[in-house]
Structure formats: structure tokens, C-alpha cells
Design an enzyme around this catalytic site. Structure first.
Site, PDB file in Angstrom:
ATOM      1  N   GLU A  91       0.796  -1.122   0.028  1.00 34.85           N
ATOM      2  CA  GLU A  91       0.097  -0.161   0.021  1.00 34.85           C
ATOM      3  C   GLU A  91       0.796   1.207  -0.039  1.00 34.85           C
ATOM      4  OE1 GLU A  91      -3.648  -0.712   2.563  1.00 34.85           O
ATOM      5  OE2 GLU A  91      -2.153  -1.300   4.114  1.00 34.85           O
TER       6      GLU A  91
ATOM      7  N   CYS B 230      -6.876  -6.099  -3.249  1.00 39.08           N
ATOM      8  CA  CYS B 230      -8.073  -6.103  -2.191  1.00 39.08           C
ATOM      9  C   CYS B 230      -8.731  -4.612  -2.251  1.00 39.08           C
ATOM     10  CB  CYS B 230      -7.960  -6.814  -0.981  1.00 39.08           C
ATOM     11  SG  CYS B 230      -6.551  -5.765  -0.089  1.00 39.08           S
TER      12      CYS B 230
END
Ligand code: PEP
Ligand code: MG
Length: 565
Positions: free
Chosen positions: A424, A495
Site C-alpha cells: 500500500e 483487495c
């Protein structure tokens, strides 16, 4: 026509049912000293009455609502609130109602000064419970709302005690003024009720036919016959599309030339697990465990977490990826006493917070709960927001410590449980070679990856235009992560929201992604569209678009390639 923000997508043609805010008809009142004890007793009796009714609602409610009622019961027992109200009756010699309103307002002011959006949204809990105590003090019976036809509920914020009072089967849509994390929003999403927020509800009349189009955040007042016909067609089309998708429930996800992709679900509560079977998902790709910590006044115990994880694993009957606590940023948990930060998304978030000395015991409790639950099925653990190699090493060392402890206590667990890390933060995406030596799999959190690569706060509407996963640097980063991971035999999933968008999902398949994890409402349409294209064509497409220079050019190319987006 009015424009709001969609909470859960859908179309509704129905009459409005406006719920007016409760009328608080009282005046400040001083009392003589002889009455102090009597007023305190009156308060306690009212609190007991409310607690009894909350307990009843708690016992009957589904998990999301039950958790909210649990929070309300905790509020009633909070010495800093109700305890303070009792003291105020005595110290200021005022009536129970006066003390209740004064103390509550002071608390609200304190929350407001803290300027935390999430905290502010939780103020609706405080007001909801206060109003119930007020009604009990006034001897009022709770007003029951009886619905006998499908309606669109219009309310500032639908409090949990309101929703418990009426039949949700008749709630076709919702319009509120709160943010996207209010209870109304949570309930709308969990029950798949089309809903929008951000409208001036004072202007919406009661009992009038309207059209709600939450795909576009639209409310159409006084619709014309043509508009009604247009939306009836859309509703019919939506129903036909949904029906057509049902054939995909029992199918594997594969491209037209037979390349398999894993499609999993993002979930936030154990209630959501049933959707694995409903849509035929391959498992849970992201269990956002922090939701177990929200809407309550204290952290869940190891036992409670263990029971929840175990329930999810046993019900899913498929692999479950549990992400460790990801709080901070916009997910503020008041009782964890996170300090206010200037730039919370750049601050002590997720793994950074969990590795703080003061958080270690809480973090280890969660790790224990996950390990213990791993004895009941295939569990993978996922660490969020890893920025440095040091962090993943530290997290793994703690996990090993916990595993050694429970092994010593002869508690069963899966010693082979796979360990993954989220990609991320851009810093970690460029040291993938080293990361491959540390973990078994990767999950790309594109919501945050885009936010950090584009330096654009994901909650700031003014920079939404930069929240674009099709920016070439984001795509090239993703491609590079997949390539390096595959070169080391490791799997990669996505995700973030990107996984559930049709064009993006196709692009990711072309780039070689192994797993896409998304909300249950998106899964079947992604399975359908993946089946329409060959891997060969998607590879050609992805190779071509990652070389383009702007997100606009890339979107344009995708539109030309994919007829359905
Ligand atoms: C992400 O960042 O893409 C992600 C899946 O995590 P969250 O949205 O919970 O931050
Ligand atoms: Mg994230």
C-alpha cells in the site's frame, strides 16, 4: 432533481417516509436540596428502563445492529457520562433532565473540539441514548413506526433504536444527511438497501412518490411519467442482469481461454461470511479485523476475537485472509487513545501503531486469536501498511513469539499458516526482491497505494480527481510487484476497490494477478466479464496501456477495448 452521494447502489421508485427529529420539550429547572435524591433515583430508573429495552433489542438484532446496541448499553454504564449527570443533579441542584442535557452538550462540545470526523459520527449514538433516557424520564412510550408498504426512509440519521422499531423488509431505500460511516450507512450496506446521503432532507416532503438513483446519487422529486417509465425499465434491466448473473454462482472464474483467477470477498463482520456461499466466492480475501474494534467502548478480548475468527473460518469453508488491526487514518477508535495527528494518513496507522510499545500487548492478543482460530481451517495472516523491511520482520517475530507460546500451552494452531503483507506504501513496492524473502503472498491495497502514490488524501473530495488507479505510475508499480513476486513463486492479489471495477479487473488479469478481492455485490459481474475475454487478449491490452502516459489515455483505450464499461 437533487444530487447526493451514493452509499449503496440501486434504483428505487417509492413513496418517502420522513422521520422527524424527536421534539425535546423541556426547560432548565432548578430543584430544592430535598429533591436531589429523588431526582437521582428518577434518573436511575429511566436509565434502567432504557437498558432493559436496549437489552431486548440487542437480543433480537442481527450482528451489525447488535453491536451498536451493545455500545449503547456501554454508554449507559459510562461513569463519565451518566455518573456525571448524577453528580450534576447534586452539585448544581438541577432536575435530572437539565443535568442530562447539560452534561451531554458538554461532552459533545469536547468531541467537536477534537475535530475527528468518526468521533463526531459516533455522537449520534450519544444523542440516541440521551433521547431515550429523556423519553423515559418524561414517561413517554417509544413511538412505533409501522410500515405496511415499501418506502424510502428520510431521516437525519436513522438511529439504531429507530431501525429496531420497524420492519426493515419495507425499507426500499434510505436518504440521510450523515456521512458514509454513520449507522444508517453501515446498515444500508449490510442489508443491500439503496441509499444516498448529503441531501438537504428538510426539503423532502413526506408520503410523496420519488425516484432514488443511488448509482448517481440522485433523488428525483415529482417524477414525470417519462422518468418513471425510464426507471422502471432500468429496474427491470437490473433485475434481468442480476438473474443472468446467477448462473455464475456455481462457476469457477476463468478467462475464455481457461486461465483461472481467484475471486474472493472483502468482509467487515462475521455476518458477511454467508455471502461466500451466496455468490460462490473462493474465500475471504480481506477480513478487515479493525471493524471488531469499532462502535464500542473497549477493545474486544482475545476470546471474543478468536470466537469471531473461528466462526468466519468455519462458515466460509474456504481460505480466509485475516488482516491485522488497521486503525488510524480515518479509522479512529476513541478508547485506544490515539493521539490527534496533523496528517493521520501519514501518521501512526495500522502496523506502525501495532508495533508501538504501548500497543504490543493488544496486538499480541489479536495474533493469538488469529493463530488459535487457524486450527479450524485455512487461514492466512496479512499485515497492513508495511513501509520497511524492519516492520515486517518485527511483525513476524511477534507472530513467532505468540506461536511458540501457544505451542507450549498445547493449544492447536496451524504452524504452516501463510504470512502476507499489503502493498500500500510505494516505498515497499520497489524492494519486492527483499520482501519475497519475508512473506508467502502479497495483497495490493490499491485504495491506499493510489492515495500515497498520488499524494491525494482518499477522504478529501477536492482531490478525488487524483484518486485514479489508471495513472500509469500506479499501473507500472502494480505490474512490477506482480512480476517480481511471480519470479519468486509468490502469489499476488488486489483487495482495494480497483479489484471490483470491471475495466480495472480485466486489466489486472492481463497483468497476471492471481486473486481479486471485492464486495459481494460486485463479484458475479466480475466473474462474468472475465469469462468474456481471453488471457492472451488481456495480456496484449495490459502491455499496451501501461506504456501510455496519462490516466485519460489509458481509460480511453480501455473503453475502446471493453464494450461493457
Ligand atoms: C486498501 O487500502 O486498498 C485496502 C484494501 O485497505 P483499506 O481500504 O481498508 O485501507
Ligand atoms: Mg489500506
Amino acid at each position: 432533481m437533487k444530487q447526493g452521494i451514493g452509499i449503496f447502489e440501486g434504483y428505487v421508485i417509492a413513496k418517502t417516509y420522513v422521520i422527524q427529529p424527536a421534539v425535546m420539550d423541556w426547560t432548565p429547572q432548578e430543584i430544592v436540596s430535598d429533591r436531589i435524591e429523588k431526582e437521582q433515583q428518577r434518573l436511575q430508573q429511566a436509565v434502567d428502563r432504557v437498558e432493559y429495552s436496549l437489552q431486548q433489542m440487542h437480543n433480537l438484532a442481527a450482528e451489525v445492529q447488535a453491536r451498536i446496541f451493545h455500545t449503547h448499553i456501554q454508554l449507559l454504564r459510562d461513569p463519565e457520562w451518566i455518573g456525571e449527570v448524577k453528580l450534576r443533579i447534586k452539585n448544581k441542584q438541577v432536575s435530572a433532565i437539565t443535568a442530562l442535557f447539560d452534561v451531554t452538550e458538554e461532552l459533545v462540545q469536547y468531541f467537536n473540539e477534537m475535530e475527528l470526523r468518526l468521533l463526531k459520527e459516533r455522537l449520534s449514538d450519544l444523542y440516541d441514548v440521551r433521547n431515550q433516557i429523556y423519553e423515559a424520564l418524561m414517561g413517554k412510550e417509544k413511538e412505533q413506526i409501522r410500515l405496511d408498504e415499501p418506502v424510502i426512509i428520510v431521516a437525519e440519521d436513522l438511529t439504531p433504536s429507530m431501525t429496531a422499531g420497524f420492519d426493515l423488509n419495507y425499507v426500499a431505500g434510505m436518504i440521510t444527511t450523515g456521512g458514509q460511516t454513520t449507522h444508517t450507512a453501515i446498515i444500508a450496506r449490510s442489508l443491500a438497501i439503496p441509499a444516498i446521503t448529503g441531501l438537504d432532507i428538510a426539503l423532502i416532503p413526506h408520503g410523496k412518490l420519488v425516484i432514488l438513483d443511488s448509482y448517481q446519487g440522485l433523488l428525483i422529486n415529482d417524477p414525470t411519467a417519462i422518468e418513471i417509465q425510464y426507471y422502471q425499465d432500468k429496474l427491470q434491466q437490473e433485475a434481468v442482469n442480476k438473474k443472468k448473473l446467477e448462473v455464475f454462482i456455481a462457476q469457477k472464474t476463468a478467462t475464455a481461454d481457461g486461465h483461472n483467477v481467484t475471486l474472493a470477498l472483502n468482509i467487515a463482520s462475521s455476518d458477511d461470511t454467508r455471502m461466500v456461499q451466496t455468490v460462490g466466492a473462493d474465500g475471504i480475501g480481506l477480513f478487515r479485523s479493525e471493524f471488531l474494534f469499532m462502535n464500542r467502548t473497549h477493545a474486544p478480548s482475545e476470546e471474543e476475537q478468536y470466537e469471531t475468527f473461528k466462526k468466519v473460518i468455519m462458515q466460509a469453508k474456504a481460505p480466509v485472509i485475516i488482516r491485522t488491526l488497521d486503525v488510524g487514518g480515518d479509522k479512529i477508535i476513541p478508547y485506544l487513545h490515539q493521539r490527534q495527528e496533523q496528517n493521520p494518513f501519514l501518521g501512526l496507522r495500522a502496523i506502525r501503531l501495532c508495533l508501538q510499545p504501548s500497543f504490543l500487548s493488544l496486538f499480541k492478543e489479536q495474533l493469538r486469536a488469529i493463530c488459535r482460530a487457524s486450527a479450524y481451517g485455512k487461514v492466512k495472516i496479512l499485515f497492513p501498511m508495511i513501509t520497511t523491511l524492519g516492520e515486517i520482520k518485527e511483525a513476524k517475530a511477534l507472530l513467532q513469539e505468540v506461536q511458540a507460546e501457544i505451542a507450549q500451552q498445547s493449544i492447536p494452531f496451524d504452524a504452516q499458516m501463510e504470512i502476507g503483507m499489503m502493498i500500500e506504501v510505494p516505498s515497499i513496492g520497489w524492494i519486492m526482491e527483499e520482501c519475497c524473502n519475508e512473506v508467502d503472498f502479497f495483497s495490493i491495497g490499491t485504495n491506499d497505494l493510489v492515495q500515497y502514490m498520488m499524494a491525494a488524501d482518499r477522504t478529501n473530495e477536492k482531490v478525488q480527481y487524483l484518486q485514479n488507479c489508471f495513472h500509469p505510475s500506479v499501473l507500472r508499480m502494480i505490474q512490477s510487484v506482480i512480476n517480481t513476486a511471480h519470479a519468486h513463486g509468490k502469489k499476488v492479489g488486489v483487495c482495494g476497490e480497483m479489484a471490483g471495477e470491471k475495466a480495472a479487473a480485466l486489466l489486472l488479469v492481463g497483468m497476471g494477478i492471481d486473486e481479486l478481492s471485492m464486495s459481494a455485490t460486485q463479484l458475479l459481474s466480475i466473474r462474468k466479464i472475465v469469462a468474456e475475454y481471453s488471457l492472451k487478449d488481456l495480456e496484449v491490452l495490459s502491455k499496451r496501456v501501461v506504456q501510455l502516459s496519462t490516466a485519460e489515455e489509458i481509460s480511453e483505450q480501455l473503453k475502446l477495448f471493453i464494450s461493457d464499461v
